[in-house]
Design an enzyme around this catalytic site. Structure first.
Site, PDB file in Angstrom:
ATOM      1  N   ARG A 216     -56.818-123.403 -53.495  1.00 32.59           N
ATOM      2  CA  ARG A 216     -55.668-122.666 -54.022  1.00 32.59           C
ATOM      3  C   ARG A 216     -55.735-122.608 -55.542  1.00 32.59           C
ATOM      4  NH1 ARG A 216     -50.716-122.377 -51.358  1.00 32.59           N
ATOM      5  NH2 ARG A 216     -49.389-120.776 -52.241  1.00 32.59           N
TER       6      ARG A 216
ATOM      7  N   GLU B  16     -56.460-117.610 -53.783  1.00 39.04           N
ATOM      8  CA  GLU B  16     -57.382-118.575 -53.203  1.00 39.04           C
ATOM      9  C   GLU B  16     -58.764-118.309 -53.782  1.00 39.04           C
ATOM     10  OE1 GLU B  16     -56.245-120.809 -50.911  1.00 39.04           O
ATOM     11  OE2 GLU B  16     -58.079-121.666 -50.040  1.00 39.04           O
TER      12      GLU B  16
ATOM     13  N   LYS C 217     -56.757-116.746 -43.638  1.00 37.25           N
ATOM     14  CA  LYS C 217     -56.702-118.085 -44.213  1.00 37.25           C
ATOM     15  C   LYS C 217     -58.087-118.437 -44.752  1.00 37.25           C
ATOM     16  CE  LYS C 217     -55.433-122.499 -44.639  1.00 37.25           C
ATOM     17  NZ  LYS C 217     -56.753-122.977 -45.127  1.00 37.25           N
TER      18      LYS C 217
ATOM     19  N   PHE D  50     -53.015-113.185 -53.460  1.00 36.81           N
ATOM     20  CA  PHE D  50     -52.049-112.777 -52.449  1.00 36.81           C
ATOM     21  C   PHE D  50     -50.614-112.730 -52.935  1.00 36.81           C
ATOM     22  CE2 PHE D  50     -51.382-117.234 -51.856  1.00 36.81           C
ATOM     23  CZ  PHE D  50     -52.638-117.824 -51.722  1.00 36.81           C
TER      24      PHE D  50
ATOM     25  N   GLU E  68     -52.345-112.281 -43.772  1.00 41.76           N
ATOM     26  CA  GLU E  68     -53.446-112.636 -44.658  1.00 41.76           C
ATOM     27  C   GLU E  68     -54.404-113.586 -43.970  1.00 41.76           C
ATOM     28  OE1 GLU E  68     -50.962-114.322 -47.502  1.00 41.76           O
ATOM     29  OE2 GLU E  68     -50.502-112.450 -48.530  1.00 41.76           O
TER      30      GLU E  68
ATOM     31  N   ARG F 251     -53.159-126.450 -56.407  1.00 40.15           N
ATOM     32  CA  ARG F 251     -51.958-126.500 -55.581  1.00 40.15           C
ATOM     33  C   ARG F 251     -51.045-127.644 -56.019  1.00 40.15           C
ATOM     34  NH1 ARG F 251     -51.904-127.182 -49.052  1.00 40.15           N
ATOM     35  NH2 ARG F 251     -53.197-128.980 -49.520  1.00 40.15           N
TER      36      ARG F 251
END
Length: 389
Positions: A288, A336, A283, A380, A281, A304
DNA sequence: CCTGATGCGTC
DNA sequence: GTCGGAC
DNA sequence: GTCCGACGACGCATCAGG
């Protein structure tokens, strides 16, 4: 050696003395035992104080996702110290440079102070409820009203209570014990408390394995539902029979995120796979987001750090609601959020640009028509869907 | 109404 | 996010 | 190597004080 009697509120001194022992001891096994003993006294004499004590030990006042903050910092505490400890601000700042810890400064100031009358004792529940009151204060004159509560607390401190109260107020408890120590200590206390009161003689090995297994159960339960308001009552009620499986992952309560690991580079990482197929994946340089859809159809966003960020992303909430297939009842997504410029070929924007977005607050969402930075979302992981996984 | 100080959360 | 210490 | 707490940069929200 308890310092109060059964049925009465536990004194804050009970916690402060334990903190003092824990701070001096660096071995984890010993600190766990100290905290365990502290909890055993509470279980025996005033079990209602267990939950407030857990919060004070971990320097929290509510589950992370409730966004409850003290809104108190060094500045207000120093101002209150000046007024109640008879030490000037400049002297306090000077001492702070030497000690590096405001709690230690306050403790030192208190020892040089002669009190006319002994302070009214602080109880664990009083300290905790005052912290909750502090978090609820807002509006004009709020600093003054906060200061009054802080003054009351400071003036009531005995022995080393001062050090830990001040550290709690500036959210820097520094006893080297967080969830990974507190949870096992509490679990051990529950086991030993039962052994003591019901008293069937069990082998040493049997007790050791019970300590270990309940400790594991409690830790696992916290990893699924990091909410002491739910976990502690359940643990106290079920005792040593408590099982993590009795608490299920529930949309509306954020899950501690599995953070992406750092590697020594692509070649190193590739070796781990021995040429087998794998996915990777990008970045993304954004923020988050854990996206929850509840069974009632509402959507919540968590950061997060498991803070509730729903009020910051009303556009994301609408996106999710529109995309939702009606037969999907509930889910938790790991994603994200990235800023995007839809007028410039959907160019992805930097973290800094995303962060310039309005933020809203605990009770008010930002207005969707004022949004200046559009967002897109990269999902994700599906951590939970319709009661599975 | 504006500005700076303070507190907080993100990476 | 980075860094450095403790294990 | 892994964990974890201290640290920094940056921006928004809120309030004090003019």
């Amino acid at each position: 050696a308890a310092c109060w009697t059964a049925g009465h509120p536990a004194p804050y001194l009970h916690l402060a003395r334990t903190f003092d022992l824990v701070e001096r001891e660096k071995g984890k096994i010993k600190t766990t035992a100290m905290l365990c003993n502290m909890f055993r006294s509470l279980l025996a004499l005033s079990p209602d104080d267990v939950l407030p004590a857990v919060y004070l030990c971990t320097n929290k006042i509510s589950p992370d996702h409730e966004n409850m903050e003290l809104n108190i910092g060094g500045s207000l505490v120093i101002s209150a110290m000046e007024e109640s400890l008879g030490t000037s601000k400049s002297k306090i700042h000077e001492m702070y440079k030497t000690y590096g810890d405001l709690g230690d400064v306050a403790q030192e100031c208190r020892q040089n102070q002669t009190l006319l009358a002994p302070p009214r004792p602080l109880s664990v529940r009083d300290v905790y409820s005052t912290l909750r009151k502090l978090s609820a204060i807002s509006g004009g004159g709020s600093a003054g009203r906060r200061k009054i509560l802080v003054l009351h607390l400071i003036r009531s401190c005995r022995e080393m209570e001062m050090k830990f109260l001040v550290r709690t107020l500036v959210r820097n408890l520094r006893i080297g014990a967080m969830m990974k120590t507190i949870l096992p200590a509490l679990a051990h206390a529950v086991v030993l408390h039962e052994k003591c009161s019901t008293g069937p003689v069990v082998s040493l090995e049997g007790v050791k394995s019970q300590l270990q297994s309940l400790s594991t159960e409690v830790t696992e339960a916290y990893n699924v539902i990091p909410n002491m308001d739910l976990l502690v009552p359940s643990l106290l009620c079920e005792g040593a029979t408590f099982a993590a499986s009795s608490l299920a992952m529930v949309p509306g309560t954020p899950i501690p995120p599995m953070l992406a690991r750092i590697t020594n580079g692509v070649t190193q990482a590739l070796k781990l796979f021995h040429g087998r197929a794998f996915t990777c994946e990008y970045k993304y340089d954004g923020q988050r987001a854990q996206i929850h859809r509840l069974t009632d159809g509402s959507v919540q966003i968590f950061s997060r750090q498991m803070k509730d960020s729903t009020s910051r992303f009303p556009d994301l909430v609408n996106m999710i609601k529109e995309l939702c297939n009606s037969e999907v009842a509930s889910f938790i997504l790991d994603a994200e959020v990235v800023g995007i410029d839809r007028n410039k070929g959907n160019r992805l924007m930097s973290f800094q640009e995303l962060s310039s977005r309005e933020r809203g607050s605990k009770n008010s969402s930002i207005a969707i028509q004022n949004i200046k930075v559009d967002i897109c979302v990269f999902v994700f992981d599906i951590m939970f869907c319709n009661g599975q996984r």
